[in-house]
Design an enzyme around this catalytic site. Structure first.
Site, PDB file in Angstrom:
ATOM      1  CD1 TRP A  81      -7.471   6.293  -5.371  1.00 11.57           C
ATOM      2  CD2 TRP A  81      -5.685   5.041  -4.267  1.00 11.57           C
ATOM      3  NE1 TRP A  81      -6.426   5.955  -6.351  1.00 11.57           N
ATOM      4  CE2 TRP A  81      -5.607   5.111  -5.691  1.00 11.57           C
ATOM      5  CE3 TRP A  81      -4.882   4.533  -3.367  1.00 11.57           C
ATOM      6  CZ2 TRP A  81      -4.090   4.651  -6.178  1.00 11.57           C
ATOM      7  CZ3 TRP A  81      -3.614   4.090  -3.837  1.00 11.57           C
ATOM      8  CH2 TRP A  81      -3.470   4.066  -5.277  1.00 11.57           C
ATOM      9  CG  HIS A 135     -13.201   1.643   8.869  1.00 10.62           C
ATOM     10  ND1 HIS A 135     -11.935   1.705   7.844  1.00 10.62           N
ATOM     11  CD2 HIS A 135     -13.726   2.679   8.839  1.00 10.62           C
ATOM     12  CE1 HIS A 135     -12.215   2.575   7.188  1.00 10.62           C
ATOM     13  NE2 HIS A 135     -12.948   3.416   7.890  1.00 10.62           N
ATOM     14  NE  ARG A 289      -3.292  15.015   5.867  1.00 10.18           N
ATOM     15  CZ  ARG A 289      -1.676  15.233   5.819  1.00 10.18           C
ATOM     16  NH1 ARG A 289      -1.432  16.347   5.875  1.00 10.18           N
ATOM     17  NH2 ARG A 289      -1.034  14.031   6.050  1.00 10.18           N
TER      18      ARG A 289
END
Length: 325
Positions: A81, A135, A289
């Site tokens: 997102w 990350h 999801r």
């Protein structure tokens, strides 16, 4: 080779590691993991072989520019997102009209904003500014990033939701070789810090502290706050990145269009994210999801939730930082 074996081999990728990486792994601390034989601890954080090699490669070969934008998060903490939002707001002058031709309608966000530890950062177009994601923990970022004036946006998520999202992510990848892996075992590993890019709490705390000490360099945002007030936080991110929305843009609905275009509800329904694949073969639908706040309640038992809460309390002891509940 089955679909699950193909995906798993790409995640492990240990047999194709460079000699340098293999030698390093030979003396690094290691721990069992749920989808790869071992995780290896490097500079205080845990990685499977392929990601460790990616970190090493980025530390040697990634050359940051002062104008770069680096989007950071722990896995499954709003990464997809955030990539979509950052790309859309930074490139809005070029792609806002007509909206039907926007790259996000035909490309997964991970294809537009590459990870610097995924070996494909060289494919990023030479735009201004360049946008990358990672990350990688703060202390392990390439020196060129640490020495530059590039902007870093860190997205943090409640650890229970992040954990559950990671659990479902791995299950959606059909990793049937998660031999002996139970939810209880995965929670234990997560709580002791032995998870991909973990410890989860140390990862967040490092960037949070840096955002307090260098607010012009690091912007720290809570995933949950963005979900509740997306327009407000997209405006704040735009201001931090030096591309604030004008009053006219807001009046003309440009901000609203970007938020709607990048919403998880909209992105998840696009054909590219329902049926597409990334260059590494991973199905794009695995990245979407529910994205709900507090969705962990549908997966974690009260006892497992309590284990994560206890670990969180211990990790944050003495810190003013608190996760969004």
């Amino acid at each position: 080779m089955t679909k699950s074996e193909t995906t798993l081999s790409k995640l492990r990728a240990g047999s194709n590691s460079t000699q340098e990486c293999k030698e390093l792994m030979s003396y690094l601390p290691k721990d069992r993991n749920f989808f790869t034989e071992h995780l290896y601890q490097y500079q205080g954080f845990w990685y499977p072989p392929n990601l460790l090699e990616g970190v090493l490669y980025s530390q040697k070969h990634f050359h940051a520019r002062d104008s770069d934008i680096i989007l950071v998060s722990s896995p499954k903490s709003g990464t997809t997102w955030l990539k979509a939002l950052a790309f859309a707001l930074v490139q809005r002058q070029e792609f806002q009209n007509p909206l039907e031709s926007h790259p996000l309608l035909h490309n997964n966000p991970h294809s537009l904003v590459p990870f610097i530890e995924a070996f494909n950062f060289h494919t990023q177009k030479d735009t201004f500014p360049r946008i990358f994601s990672t990350h990688i923990p703060l202390g392990s970022l390439p020196e060129s990033v640490q020495d530059s004036s590039c902007k870093i946006v860190y997205c943090c998520r409640n650890p229970k939701d992040a954990f559950v999202s990671l659990w479902h992510f791995m299950k959606r990848l059909v990793l049937k070789e998660m031999v002996g892996c139970t939810m209880e075992e995965m929670v234990r590993g997560f709580c002791r810090g032995s998870s991909v890019y973990g410890p989860f709490w140390d990862h967040a705390l490092e960037y949070w502290k840096e955002s307090l000490e260098n607010p012009e360099r690091v912007f720290f945002v809570m995933y949950e706050e963005m979900r509740e007030k997306p327009e407000e936080w997209v405006m704040k991110i735009a201001e931090f990145l030096g591309c604030s929305f004008t009053e006219r843009e807001v009046e003309d609905g440009v901000l609203e269009d970007i938020v709607n275009l990048c919403s998880l509800e909209n992105l998840s329904k696009l054909e590219v994210n329902e049926k597409g694949k990334l260059v590494n073969g991973m199905e794009t639908k695995a990245f979407f999801r529910k994205g709900e706040i507090g969705g962990w309640k549908d997966t974690l038992t009260p006892l497992l939730a309590e284990e994560i809460d206890k670990a969180t309390e211990e990790k944050l002891l003495g810190s003013a930082f608190r996760f969004f509940c």
